[in-house]
Design a protein around this motif. Structure first.
Motif, PDB file in Angstrom:
ATOM      1  N   LEU B 176      29.633 -13.951   1.677  1.00 46.41           N
ATOM      2  CA  LEU B 176      29.917 -12.994   2.741  1.00 46.41           C
ATOM      3  C   LEU B 176      30.989 -12.008   2.273  1.00 46.41           C
ATOM      4  O   LEU B 176      30.873 -10.799   2.471  1.00 46.41           O
ATOM      5  CB  LEU B 176      30.392 -13.756   3.978  1.00 46.41           C
ATOM      6  N   TYR B 180      31.044  -7.982   1.958  1.00 44.35           N
ATOM      7  CA  TYR B 180      32.056  -7.136   2.609  1.00 44.35           C
ATOM      8  C   TYR B 180      32.814  -6.311   1.573  1.00 44.35           C
ATOM      9  O   TYR B 180      32.951  -5.099   1.684  1.00 44.35           O
ATOM     10  CB  TYR B 180      33.077  -8.010   3.338  1.00 44.35           C
ATOM     11  N   LEU B 218      25.633  -9.963   1.130  1.00 47.10           N
ATOM     12  CA  LEU B 218      25.857 -10.057   2.572  1.00 47.10           C
ATOM     13  C   LEU B 218      24.670 -10.751   3.233  1.00 47.10           C
ATOM     14  O   LEU B 218      24.841 -11.601   4.115  1.00 47.10           O
ATOM     15  CB  LEU B 218      26.056  -8.656   3.157  1.00 47.10           C
ATOM     16  N   ILE B 222      25.062 -14.154   5.322  1.00 52.42           N
ATOM     17  CA  ILE B 222      24.673 -14.314   6.727  1.00 52.42           C
ATOM     18  C   ILE B 222      23.632 -15.421   6.855  1.00 52.42           C
ATOM     19  O   ILE B 222      23.688 -16.255   7.758  1.00 52.42           O
ATOM     20  CB  ILE B 222      24.135 -12.989   7.297  1.00 52.42           C
ATOM     21  N   SER B 248      29.290  -9.604  11.793  1.00 53.94           N
ATOM     22  CA  SER B 248      28.814  -9.604  10.410  1.00 53.94           C
ATOM     23  C   SER B 248      27.476  -8.879  10.303  1.00 53.94           C
ATOM     24  O   SER B 248      27.086  -8.426   9.237  1.00 53.94           O
ATOM     25  CB  SER B 248      28.677 -11.031   9.880  1.00 53.94           C
ATOM     26  N   SER B 286      32.983  -3.637   8.051  1.00 52.19           N
ATOM     27  CA  SER B 286      33.455  -4.867   7.405  1.00 52.19           C
ATOM     28  C   SER B 286      34.890  -5.150   7.810  1.00 52.19           C
ATOM     29  O   SER B 286      35.260  -6.285   8.126  1.00 52.19           O
ATOM     30  CB  SER B 286      33.399  -4.743   5.880  1.00 52.19           C
TER      31      SER B 286
END
Lengths: 151, 643
Positions: B176, B180, B218, B222, B248, B286
């Motif tokens: 993650l 970001y 990302l 997720i 997110s 982000s």
């Protein structure tokens, strides 16, 4: 909520005197804290209903928020309160109330916060219309750009 | 001692970052004795210092050095080694340090690789990266220092939140964060491009790999997060429209739009200012996510210790980057090239539609997540915005988007071919209509009518991408093998990603519409029917883990009277925290799951929630396929990274 420590001590063959005392305290603690059926057994014991009512119960439960959870409906939540609310819904279904009547009944008692799908009111107008407003603005923006480019 | 060195190392990293910033500013003023090598060196030093301090923190976790407050609060001698190492990012301070580590690692990669890049652009990018690094290092030093010490040293630590002691946590945050933080590189490229005034297809070619890598990370982050919530939280849901999940999703949606609009810049050198705006917005989302989660405004498993100073500081960082980047954008944004930007209804036309819909989807999530917070602050009225709201507002736009996704790749750039477009749309209507009727007639029994409609769209996505891949192989020529060398993996990758979206949609729809879930009382050896299966409760047994005790309830799974497998669901008691968790029992049957959670254990009976979740694994398979598609598109036919 089960008295986990106690069960563990009973099951694992560690029956020393010390553990015996421990179990005694755990059991008494257990009865002090959870006398009033915290297990949601009331829900399990509610009458079994037919498939059609079960579907409706699901539909309604998905729309009601479990008041003590983080953002969960009473359908998803396993908390005692959610189970109580579900048995409330089920009993009302058995009484022959319609979906809207049940939701209104719960709404009256718990307020707007209980509804997972916010009502369309003055102060939620923007919430409901925003996506369509953004979509229209976007289309207008692209079209005006396009017009400009042709002239 | 370790703490002192670690702290010093963070300070040195801050100084290197300031050096990099100053040097890059001087470099662009063309002061002769400053070369790009010096900026590069400063960027590399940032990374090495942070890496060193991160290593020291991990080391203190491993040796359980409880004189460091952070270690004491989040670790315990009885914790398994792997969770000691991953527990470093299982708390606020450590996770922010990991964030900075990845951030400086990205700068490090830029300074080492991408040799062919325009030197002045590269120096600018490193300079802007340093600003981000400085902001976060100040955040670390002023509000969340992981190396604060205490005396006397406690004998044992307080232990890590049991919910976080899980393999999902090992990989979820790093991915993650990679996503970001990767978008911060794209942001830096955007702002640097504005300042250098060099936004064109060349610029897009340089940024493209970074965008794809961040987007894929990302996506993986997720997806793993959803998987983790599914089996660890014991609710059996894979997506809750929870505020923390939503924030997110915001950068993911704009990031997806960005990946597409960047293709327009790359291929036909148009849609430039919009692309820059998207890259700025993605990074700001982000930051917004980090702010909302870390400040404790959104309560969840992610908001560790809440400290108002942290929220305030994050808000400061957020507003600094918002205002400064948007001001630079307003002044420097390239004049739109009207003649080529919006005129043709070729592939770029559909990408504009894609961007419009993705931004609208993003606004739905944004408004739905923040409106209740805002309303409560302004008027004190508390409302809930839950899944029903998002289903009503999100799905229509998502359906339109999915309808057009497979059409795009068949159109040409810069060419309006109206008859082709109309034919494709007609084809889409027919395919979807036929699929819908077939599904409705043969599979659909109960549940919403929307379900077969949505499955049809998912299948349409998969089929369309499949045809697009076949078309790339160009079967009319001498043979498939010969052509494989000439295939552009970029296109295959994008088709794979589209197919992944289709797989995801199919999984999501089937599990949402056709899941069966009931609460049942099991007596010993009692069989209960669930869909085509029978579940038999086979007794409980105690078990002692390294830092927990548990009671395991065993179940056997039967299908048409044959035993096909077993699973067990447990209640765990973590000794060091005095908390109890429920571990779901999951039985895998091809793509479906049988999911069992315990709510009550007794000597005579147990109460369990049993559910049959058809095709639920397609959800994560789809997510991974999307990320994989992204990564494939980075590699060209000769196996090199495409730059």
């Amino acid at each position: 909520m089960i008295n986990f420590r106690c069960l563990y001590l009973i099951f694992s063959n560690r029956f020393s005197f010390y553990n015996y005392i421990k179990i005694f305290f755990l059991v008494s603690f257990y009865f002090l804290c959870f006398e009033s059926d915290p297990l949601g057994a009331s829900y399990v014991n509610t009458p079994v209903i037919n498939l059609e009512l079960m579907e409706r119960e699901k539909e309604i439960s998905a729309l009601l928020r479990c008041m003590v959870c983080q953002n969960q409906s009473i359908l998803e939540s396993n908390s005692p309160l959610a189970k109580d609310m579900r048995s409330l819904v089920r009993n009302q279904l058995i009484d022959g109330k319609s979906n809207d009547e049940i939701i209104d009944y719960v709404h009256e008692r718990y307020g707007d916060f209980v509804l997972m799908k916010p009502l369309f009111k003055k102060y939620t107008m923007f919430l409901w219309l925003a996506p369509f407003i953004f979509f229209l603005i976007g289309i207008l923006f692209i079209l005006t750009k396009n017009m400009k480019s042709k002239t | 001692m370790i703490a002192k060195i670690g702290q010093l190392s963070i300070f040195l990293a801050l100084i290197s970052a300031i050096c990099a910033l100053v040097l890059s500013a001087l470099y662009s003023k063309k002061i002769y004795f400053i070369t790009d090598d010096k900026v590069k060196l400063a960027s590399i030093m940032q990374f090495l210092f942070i890496l060193f301090s991160y290593f020291l923190l991990t080391y203190s976790y491993v040796i359980s050095d409880f004189s460091i407050i952070n270690v004491w609060q989040n670790s315990h001698t009885a914790k398994p080694l792997v969770y000691k190492i991953t527990g470093v990012w299982g708390n606020h301070e450590g996770s922010i340090l990991l964030w900075v580590l990845i951030l400086t690692f990205m700068s490090f990669l830029i300074s080492i690789f991408s040799q062919e890049m325009n030197k002045s652009l590269k120096v600018r990018v490193l300079g802007i990266q340093s600003i981000v690094t400085i902001a976060f290092l100040l955040f670390v030093i002023l509000t969340s220092n992981p190396f604060l010490t205490q005396f006397p040293t406690p004998l044992n630590g307080l232990g890590l939140n049991p919910v976080l002691q899980d393999p999902g946590l090992i990989i979820h945050p790093p991915f993650l964060y990679l996503g970001y933080v990767g978008f911060s590189i794209v942001f830096s490229f955007g702002v640097a491009g504005l300042l250098e005034n060099c936004i064109d297809s060349k610029w897009a070619r340089w940024v493209y790999p970074w965008t794809i890598i961040s987007w894929s990370s990302l996506t993986i982050g997720i997806t793993i997060g959803s998987w983790w919530a599914y089996y660890e939280l014991g609710w059996g849901g894979w997506w809750f429209w929870d505020p923390v999940e939503n924030v997110s999703l915001l950068p993911w949606l704009t990031g997806t739009a960005l990946v597409h609009s960047m293709m327009v810049v790359r291929n036909i050198n148009s849609l430039k200012s919009w692309t820059i705006l998207l890259s700025i917005m993605t990074f700001l989302f982000s930051l917004l996510g980090t702010f909302l989660v870390r400040s404790g405004i959104l309560v969840s498993v992610h908001s560790f210790a809440v400290d108002p100073r942290r929220g305030l500081f994050m808000l400061f960082i957020l507003s600094f980057f918002t205002i400064s980047s948007l001001v630079i954008f307003a002044i420097k944004s390239p004049k739109p090239d009207y003649h080529i930007e919006y005129r043709k209804l070729g592939r770029e036309g559909l990408i504009i539609l894609n961007n419009l819909l993705l931004v609208v989807l993003c606004s739905v999530v944004f408004v739905g997540t923040l409106y209740p917070l805002l309303l409560e602050t302004v008027s004190g009225i508390k409302i809930s915005v839950g899944p029903p709201y998002f289903n009503i507002t999100f799905l229509p736009f998502a359906f339109i988007l999915m309808f057009f996704v497979p059409i795009g790749p068949f159109l040409n750039w810069k060419k309006t071919d109206l008859s082709k477009l109309i034919n494709l749309i007609l084809l889409a209507l027919i395919v979807n209509g036929v699929l819908f009727i077939l599904l409705y007639a043969f599979i659909h029994e109960k549940g919403p009518t929307l379900a077969p409609f949505s499955i049809a769209l998912g299948l349409w996505l998969i089929a369309g991408s499949f045809v697009a891949i076949i078309k790339r192989f160009n079967l009319s020529e001498k043979g498939v093998i010969k052509n494989i060398a000439r295939i552009k993996l970029l296109k295959i990758g994008s088709s794979l990603a589209h197919a992944g979206l289709g797989v995801l949609i199919v999984g999501v729809t089937i599990v949402t519409a056709y899941e069966i879930k009931t609460d049942r009382v099991f007596e010993l050896h009692q069989k209960i029917k669930l869909a085509d299966f029978q579940i038999q409760y086979n007794g409980i047994s105690p078990n002692i883990g390294k830092n927990y005790d548990e009671i395991v309830a065993n179940f056997l799974i039967f299908k048409s009277e044959d035993k096909i497998g077993s699973t067990s669901s447990t209640k765990r008691f973590y000794r060091s925290q005095d908390t109890m968790t429920t571990e779901a029992g999951i039985y895998r049957h091809f793509f479906s799951h049988i999911y069992i959670t315990l709510s009550d254990i007794n000597e005579e009976y147990i109460v369990a929630t049993i559910s049959y979740k058809p095709f639920v694994r397609l959800i994560w398979l789809g997510g991974f396929l999307m990320a994989f598609g992204g990564l494939v598109s980075l590699v060209d036919s000769k196996g090199r990274l495409r730059s």
